[in-house]
Design an enzyme around this catalytic site. Sequence first.
Site, PDB file in Angstrom:
ATOM      1  N   HIS A   1      -4.791   1.528   7.525  1.00  0.00           N
ATOM      2  CA  HIS A   1      -3.432   2.073   7.717  1.00  0.00           C
ATOM      3  C   HIS A   1      -3.204   3.237   6.741  1.00  0.00           C
ATOM      4  CE1 HIS A   1       1.096   1.294   8.226  1.00  0.00           C
ATOM      5  NE2 HIS A   1       1.047   2.071   7.144  1.00  0.00           N
ATOM      6  N   GLU A   2      -3.603   3.037   5.472  1.00  0.00           N
ATOM      7  CA  GLU A   2      -3.379   4.091   4.460  1.00  0.00           C
ATOM      8  C   GLU A   2      -4.303   5.291   4.690  1.00  0.00           C
ATOM      9  OE1 GLU A   2      -0.750   3.683   2.951  1.00  0.00           O
ATOM     10  OE2 GLU A   2      -0.526   1.515   3.154  1.00  0.00           O
TER      11      GLU A   2
ATOM     12  N   HIS B   1      -2.772   7.516   7.117  1.00  0.00           N
ATOM     13  CA  HIS B   1      -1.737   8.391   6.524  1.00  0.00           C
ATOM     14  C   HIS B   1      -2.384   9.664   5.983  1.00  0.00           C
ATOM     15  CE1 HIS B   1       2.055   6.272   6.732  1.00  0.00           C
ATOM     16  NE2 HIS B   1       1.595   5.186   6.137  1.00  0.00           N
TER      17      HIS B   1
ATOM     18  N   GLN C   1       2.699   9.952   1.864  1.00  0.00           N
ATOM     19  CA  GLN C   1       4.044   9.386   2.018  1.00  0.00           C
ATOM     20  C   GLN C   1       5.006   9.850   0.934  1.00  0.00           C
ATOM     21  OE1 GLN C   1       2.225   5.268   2.524  1.00  0.00           O
ATOM     22  NE2 GLN C   1       4.079   5.074   3.744  1.00  0.00           N
TER      23      GLN C   1
ATOM     24  N   CYS D   1       5.499  -0.300   7.660  1.00  0.00           N
ATOM     25  CA  CYS D   1       5.232   0.955   6.950  1.00  0.00           C
ATOM     26  C   CYS D   1       6.481   1.353   6.190  1.00  0.00           C
ATOM     27  CB  CYS D   1       4.851   2.042   7.957  1.00  0.00           C
ATOM     28  SG  CYS D   1       4.467   3.619   7.180  1.00  0.00           S
ATOM     29  N   LEU D   2       6.300   1.725   4.938  1.00  0.00           N
ATOM     30  CA  LEU D   2       7.454   2.107   4.119  1.00  0.00           C
ATOM     31  C   LEU D   2       8.091   3.399   4.630  1.00  0.00           C
ATOM     32  CD1 LEU D   2       5.920   1.257   0.623  1.00  0.00           C
ATOM     33  CD2 LEU D   2       7.503  -0.144   1.986  1.00  0.00           C
TER      34      LEU D   2
ATOM     35  N   GLY E   1       0.844  -1.196   0.000  1.00  0.00           N
ATOM     36  CA  GLY E   1       0.000   0.000   0.000  1.00  0.00           C
ATOM     37  C   GLY E   1       0.871   1.234   0.000  1.00  0.00           C
TER      38      GLY E   1
HETATM   39  O1  K1U Z   1       3.871   2.285   4.128  1.00  0.00           O
HETATM   40  C1  K1U Z   1       2.785   1.810   3.875  1.00  0.00           C
HETATM   41  O2  K1U Z   1       1.769   2.406   4.183  1.00  0.00           O
HETATM   42  C2  K1U Z   1       2.719   0.477   3.190  1.00  0.00           C
HETATM   43  C3  K1U Z   1       2.673  -0.689   4.148  1.00  0.00           C
HETATM   44  C4  K1U Z   1       1.230  -1.187   4.202  1.00  0.00           C
HETATM   45  C5  K1U Z   1       0.856  -2.099   5.311  1.00  0.00           C
HETATM   46  C6  K1U Z   1       1.528  -3.286   5.551  1.00  0.00           C
HETATM   47  C7  K1U Z   1       1.128  -4.146   6.556  1.00  0.00           C
HETATM   48  C8  K1U Z   1       0.035  -3.832   7.324  1.00  0.00           C
HETATM   49  C9  K1U Z   1      -0.620  -2.637   7.107  1.00  0.00           C
HETATM   50  C10 K1U Z   1      -0.223  -1.789   6.089  1.00  0.00           C
HETATM   51  C11 K1U Z   1       3.593  -1.767   3.591  1.00  0.00           C
HETATM   52  O3  K1U Z   1       3.428  -2.225   2.516  1.00  0.00           O
HETATM   53  S1  K1U Z   1       4.899  -2.300   4.598  1.00  0.00           S
HETATM   54  C12 K1U Z   1       5.663  -3.606   3.636  1.00  0.00           C
HETATM   55  C13 K1U Z   1       4.897  -4.871   3.652  1.00  0.00           C
HETATM   56  O4  K1U Z   1       4.026  -5.072   4.489  1.00  0.00           O
HETATM   57  C14 K1U Z   1       5.159  -5.912   2.635  1.00  0.00           C
HETATM   58  C15 K1U Z   1       6.185  -5.806   1.738  1.00  0.00           C
HETATM   59  C16 K1U Z   1       6.390  -6.790   0.792  1.00  0.00           C
HETATM   60  C17 K1U Z   1       5.597  -7.897   0.750  1.00  0.00           C
HETATM   61  C18 K1U Z   1       4.580  -8.040   1.653  1.00  0.00           C
HETATM   62  C19 K1U Z   1       4.356  -7.050   2.593  1.00  0.00           C
HETATM   63 ZN    ZN Z   2       2.441   3.315   6.197  1.00  0.00          ZN
END
Ligand code: K1U
Ligand code: ZN
Length: 167
Positions: free
Chosen positions: A133-134, A137, A51, A91-92, A46
């Site tokens: 979560h998004e 943000h 972000q 979260c990225l 996401g």
């Molecule tokens: O930064 C963000 O908002 C994105 C975040 C979204 C998220 C992940 C897990 C739970 C709630 C919201 C991410 O994508 S973090 C990276 C991640 O979870 C992932 C990366 C690669 C493969 C699978 C998952």
């Molecule tokens: Zn995030």
Amino acid sequence: MAILKILQYPDERLHTVAKSVQTVTDDTRKLVRDMAETMYAAPGIGLAATQVDVHERIIVLDTSEMHDQLTVLINPELIASSGECEREEGCLSVPGIYEHVRRAERITVRALNEQGEMFTLEAEDLLAVCIQHEMDHLLGKVFVEYLSPLKQSRIRSKLKKRRREIL
Ligand code: K1U
Ligand code: ZN
């Protein structure tokens, strides 16, 4: 297409409240494409426009196993929620930190798609968590703000130390 720079917590700009998109234009669609490319490259499931320092209510998501089901939510509104679940989130903007957060288990959101058409999406499990979560943000809230002040301060110190080591 372009890979955009993702703001890193504790950047103040992550606390900006995003504004609604007035009209979905070609510029909106270009931003959506760049956000999707940035999310897939990270990799993540996401990304909210906040972000990438664009303060408009735009989200891209893809929780599919094959990373081939992009969902775009423009001006998302939560219209129903039920149940409760607790999952580990990442979260990225907060790299390398994974913590459990309690959220609604099932949600219904209404949003515009890339064509500016309204649609309703019912989500549960990971997709529901990711949308919540998004949407946080877009309200200027980062998931670590659900944690205790002590945990938040430890996370900030850890990230600052890691950045000092990289520089
Ligand atoms: O930064 C963000 O908002 C994105 C975040 C979204 C998220 C992940 C897990 C739970 C709630 C919201 C991410 O994508 S973090 C990276 C991640 O979870 C992932 C990366 C690669 C493969 C699978 C998952
Ligand atoms: Zn995030």
